[in-house]
Design a protein around this motif. Sequence first.
Motif, PDB file in Angstrom:
ATOM      1  N   VAL A   4      36.480  39.638  48.643  1.00  0.00           N
ATOM      2  CA  VAL A   4      36.100  38.717  47.573  1.00  0.00           C
ATOM      3  C   VAL A   4      36.286  37.293  48.084  1.00  0.00           C
ATOM      4  O   VAL A   4      37.321  36.955  48.678  1.00  0.00           O
ATOM      5  CB  VAL A   4      36.958  38.934  46.311  1.00  0.00           C
ATOM      6  CG1 VAL A   4      36.631  37.878  45.252  1.00  0.00           C
ATOM      7  CG2 VAL A   4      36.720  40.324  45.741  1.00  0.00           C
ATOM      8  N   LEU A   5      35.256  36.480  47.863  1.00  0.00           N
ATOM      9  CA  LEU A   5      35.308  35.074  48.268  1.00  0.00           C
ATOM     10  C   LEU A   5      35.212  34.197  47.028  1.00  0.00           C
ATOM     11  O   LEU A   5      34.445  34.484  46.117  1.00  0.00           O
ATOM     12  CB  LEU A   5      34.155  34.735  49.218  1.00  0.00           C
ATOM     13  CG  LEU A   5      34.003  35.581  50.480  1.00  0.00           C
ATOM     14  CD1 LEU A   5      32.762  35.152  51.248  1.00  0.00           C
ATOM     15  CD2 LEU A   5      35.239  35.485  51.362  1.00  0.00           C
TER      16      LEU A   5
ATOM     17  N   GLU B 188      42.903  37.085  48.172  1.00  0.00           N
ATOM     18  CA  GLU B 188      43.688  38.310  48.333  1.00  0.00           C
ATOM     19  C   GLU B 188      43.860  38.987  46.981  1.00  0.00           C
ATOM     20  O   GLU B 188      44.406  38.409  46.050  1.00  0.00           O
ATOM     21  CB  GLU B 188      45.055  37.990  48.945  1.00  0.00           C
ATOM     22  CG  GLU B 188      44.994  37.582  50.406  1.00  0.00           C
ATOM     23  CD  GLU B 188      46.371  37.498  51.038  1.00  0.00           C
ATOM     24  OE1 GLU B 188      47.338  38.035  50.435  1.00  0.00           O
ATOM     25  OE2 GLU B 188      46.488  36.885  52.103  1.00  0.00           O
ATOM     26  N   LEU B 189      43.375  40.216  46.892  1.00  0.00           N
ATOM     27  CA  LEU B 189      43.515  41.005  45.672  1.00  0.00           C
ATOM     28  C   LEU B 189      44.248  42.298  45.970  1.00  0.00           C
ATOM     29  O   LEU B 189      44.122  42.857  47.067  1.00  0.00           O
ATOM     30  CB  LEU B 189      42.133  41.352  45.091  1.00  0.00           C
ATOM     31  CG  LEU B 189      41.221  40.214  44.640  1.00  0.00           C
ATOM     32  CD1 LEU B 189      39.929  40.788  44.058  1.00  0.00           C
ATOM     33  CD2 LEU B 189      41.906  39.321  43.614  1.00  0.00           C
TER      34      LEU B 189
ATOM     35  N   SER C 164      44.655  46.319  45.524  1.00  0.00           N
ATOM     36  CA  SER C 164      43.616  47.337  45.552  1.00  0.00           C
ATOM     37  C   SER C 164      43.066  47.626  44.154  1.00  0.00           C
ATOM     38  O   SER C 164      41.856  47.718  43.949  1.00  0.00           O
ATOM     39  CB  SER C 164      44.169  48.629  46.172  1.00  0.00           C
ATOM     40  OG  SER C 164      43.177  49.642  46.189  1.00  0.00           O
ATOM     41  N   GLY C 165      43.950  47.742  43.180  1.00  0.00           N
ATOM     42  CA  GLY C 165      43.526  48.029  41.816  1.00  0.00           C
ATOM     43  C   GLY C 165      42.723  46.891  41.212  1.00  0.00           C
ATOM     44  O   GLY C 165      41.790  47.113  40.426  1.00  0.00           O
ATOM     45  N   GLU C 166      43.076  45.663  41.584  1.00  0.00           N
ATOM     46  CA  GLU C 166      42.334  44.501  41.084  1.00  0.00           C
ATOM     47  C   GLU C 166      40.919  44.489  41.649  1.00  0.00           C
ATOM     48  O   GLU C 166      39.950  44.215  40.943  1.00  0.00           O
ATOM     49  CB  GLU C 166      43.069  43.214  41.461  1.00  0.00           C
ATOM     50  CG  GLU C 166      44.390  43.035  40.735  1.00  0.00           C
ATOM     51  CD  GLU C 166      45.203  41.876  41.274  1.00  0.00           C
ATOM     52  OE1 GLU C 166      44.919  41.431  42.415  1.00  0.00           O
ATOM     53  OE2 GLU C 166      46.117  41.415  40.568  1.00  0.00           O
ATOM     54  N   PHE C 167      40.797  44.804  42.942  1.00  0.00           N
ATOM     55  CA  PHE C 167      39.471  44.833  43.536  1.00  0.00           C
ATOM     56  C   PHE C 167      38.619  45.933  42.912  1.00  0.00           C
ATOM     57  O   PHE C 167      37.441  45.732  42.615  1.00  0.00           O
ATOM     58  CB  PHE C 167      39.543  45.064  45.055  1.00  0.00           C
ATOM     59  CG  PHE C 167      38.188  45.056  45.700  1.00  0.00           C
ATOM     60  CD1 PHE C 167      37.431  46.220  45.806  1.00  0.00           C
ATOM     61  CD2 PHE C 167      37.628  43.870  46.155  1.00  0.00           C
ATOM     62  CE1 PHE C 167      36.166  46.206  46.357  1.00  0.00           C
ATOM     63  CE2 PHE C 167      36.359  43.848  46.703  1.00  0.00           C
ATOM     64  CZ  PHE C 167      35.628  45.022  46.806  1.00  0.00           C
ATOM     65  N   ASP C 168      39.214  47.107  42.706  1.00  0.00           N
ATOM     66  CA  ASP C 168      38.463  48.215  42.107  1.00  0.00           C
ATOM     67  C   ASP C 168      37.928  47.845  40.730  1.00  0.00           C
ATOM     68  O   ASP C 168      36.798  48.189  40.377  1.00  0.00           O
ATOM     69  CB  ASP C 168      39.349  49.463  41.999  1.00  0.00           C
ATOM     70  CG  ASP C 168      39.690  50.055  43.349  1.00  0.00           C
ATOM     71  OD1 ASP C 168      40.679  50.824  43.434  1.00  0.00           O
ATOM     72  OD2 ASP C 168      38.973  49.757  44.332  1.00  0.00           O
ATOM     73  N   LEU C 169      38.736  47.143  39.950  1.00  0.00           N
ATOM     74  CA  LEU C 169      38.304  46.716  38.620  1.00  0.00           C
ATOM     75  C   LEU C 169      37.178  45.686  38.726  1.00  0.00           C
ATOM     76  O   LEU C 169      36.162  45.780  38.015  1.00  0.00           O
ATOM     77  CB  LEU C 169      39.487  46.121  37.849  1.00  0.00           C
ATOM     78  CG  LEU C 169      39.162  45.484  36.493  1.00  0.00           C
ATOM     79  CD1 LEU C 169      38.457  46.476  35.571  1.00  0.00           C
ATOM     80  CD2 LEU C 169      40.446  44.966  35.840  1.00  0.00           C
TER      81      LEU C 169
ATOM     82  N   ILE D 280      43.260  42.350  34.173  1.00  0.00           N
ATOM     83  CA  ILE D 280      42.229  41.338  33.923  1.00  0.00           C
ATOM     84  C   ILE D 280      42.844  39.941  33.993  1.00  0.00           C
ATOM     85  O   ILE D 280      42.272  39.012  34.588  1.00  0.00           O
ATOM     86  CB  ILE D 280      41.552  41.555  32.552  1.00  0.00           C
ATOM     87  CG1 ILE D 280      40.630  42.783  32.586  1.00  0.00           C
ATOM     88  CG2 ILE D 280      40.790  40.316  32.118  1.00  0.00           C
ATOM     89  CD1 ILE D 280      39.348  42.589  33.368  1.00  0.00           C
ATOM     90  N   SER D 281      44.000  39.781  33.377  1.00  0.00           N
ATOM     91  CA  SER D 281      44.682  38.485  33.373  1.00  0.00           C
ATOM     92  C   SER D 281      45.012  38.049  34.799  1.00  0.00           C
ATOM     93  O   SER D 281      44.830  36.879  35.168  1.00  0.00           O
ATOM     94  CB  SER D 281      45.966  38.570  32.534  1.00  0.00           C
ATOM     95  OG  SER D 281      46.666  37.353  32.565  1.00  0.00           O
ATOM     96  N   SER D 282      45.477  39.003  35.617  1.00  0.00           N
ATOM     97  CA  SER D 282      45.806  38.701  37.006  1.00  0.00           C
ATOM     98  C   SER D 282      44.552  38.311  37.790  1.00  0.00           C
ATOM     99  O   SER D 282      44.574  37.361  38.590  1.00  0.00           O
ATOM    100  CB  SER D 282      46.483  39.912  37.655  1.00  0.00           C
ATOM    101  OG  SER D 282      46.750  39.666  39.020  1.00  0.00           O
TER     102      SER D 282
END
Length: 233
Positions: A148-149, A156-157, A159-164, A201-203
């Motif tokens: 993610v750019l 830096e995310l 793993s769970g944040e990227f999946d969402l 989502i907040s993160s």
Amino acid sequence: MSEFAGKHILVVEDDAEISRLLTVFLKTEGFHVQVCQRGDQAPNIVRQSCPDLLILDILLPGQDGLAVCQQVRSFYQGPILMLTACEDDISELTAFRSGADDYVRKPIRPDVLLMRIHALLKRCSHQSVQSEHYRCGPIDIIPGRREVLLNGEAVELQSGEFDLLELLARHQGQAVSRDRCYKSLRGIDYDGVDRSLDMRISSLRKRLGDQSPQRWIKTIRGTGYMLANDENR
């Protein structure tokens, strides 16, 4: 039926008998076939129908196949297979320079044609997975690299944040329900109480600078969340 059954092939060929035979053969193999018989009409049809593969004869009325190939390459990224009656290397080289991916010589051998079609579709499918890219304002999401750019800089995310974020990106512009999020990401139904999705989502919003007011990751009241596109920012 092959793994490519249902793919849309546009055949640009002015010879009625060759067009008929190609249509019968390709439909038997499970393809959806569309035929165009004039070179000067082909670019508009390609633009409108967005075929998965274009079979293009070189000698056409209105505009030859080489000119058509060069013209459609400005907006069409799918594979182009040229048909040629020529036996010389110069014609083949010219076809490649015009933007063709491969060629088949006439008279057409059905087994060779099918082999070339499958190879092109397989290569295109692989490339599309590798190059998949979603954009939302200053945010670029590249699933193949799990990257993610934000304004061109890597974010830096977890793993769970990227999946969402990837889930929302795959349905960009559409509301994704809480239940769908839980099923896709955790394999469970939403129980109406768990707040872990809201926390994630907040993160995400914090990492992407999308806080008060939220422009990119929107809350859809009573439903879930949505990654905005140009129409609903």
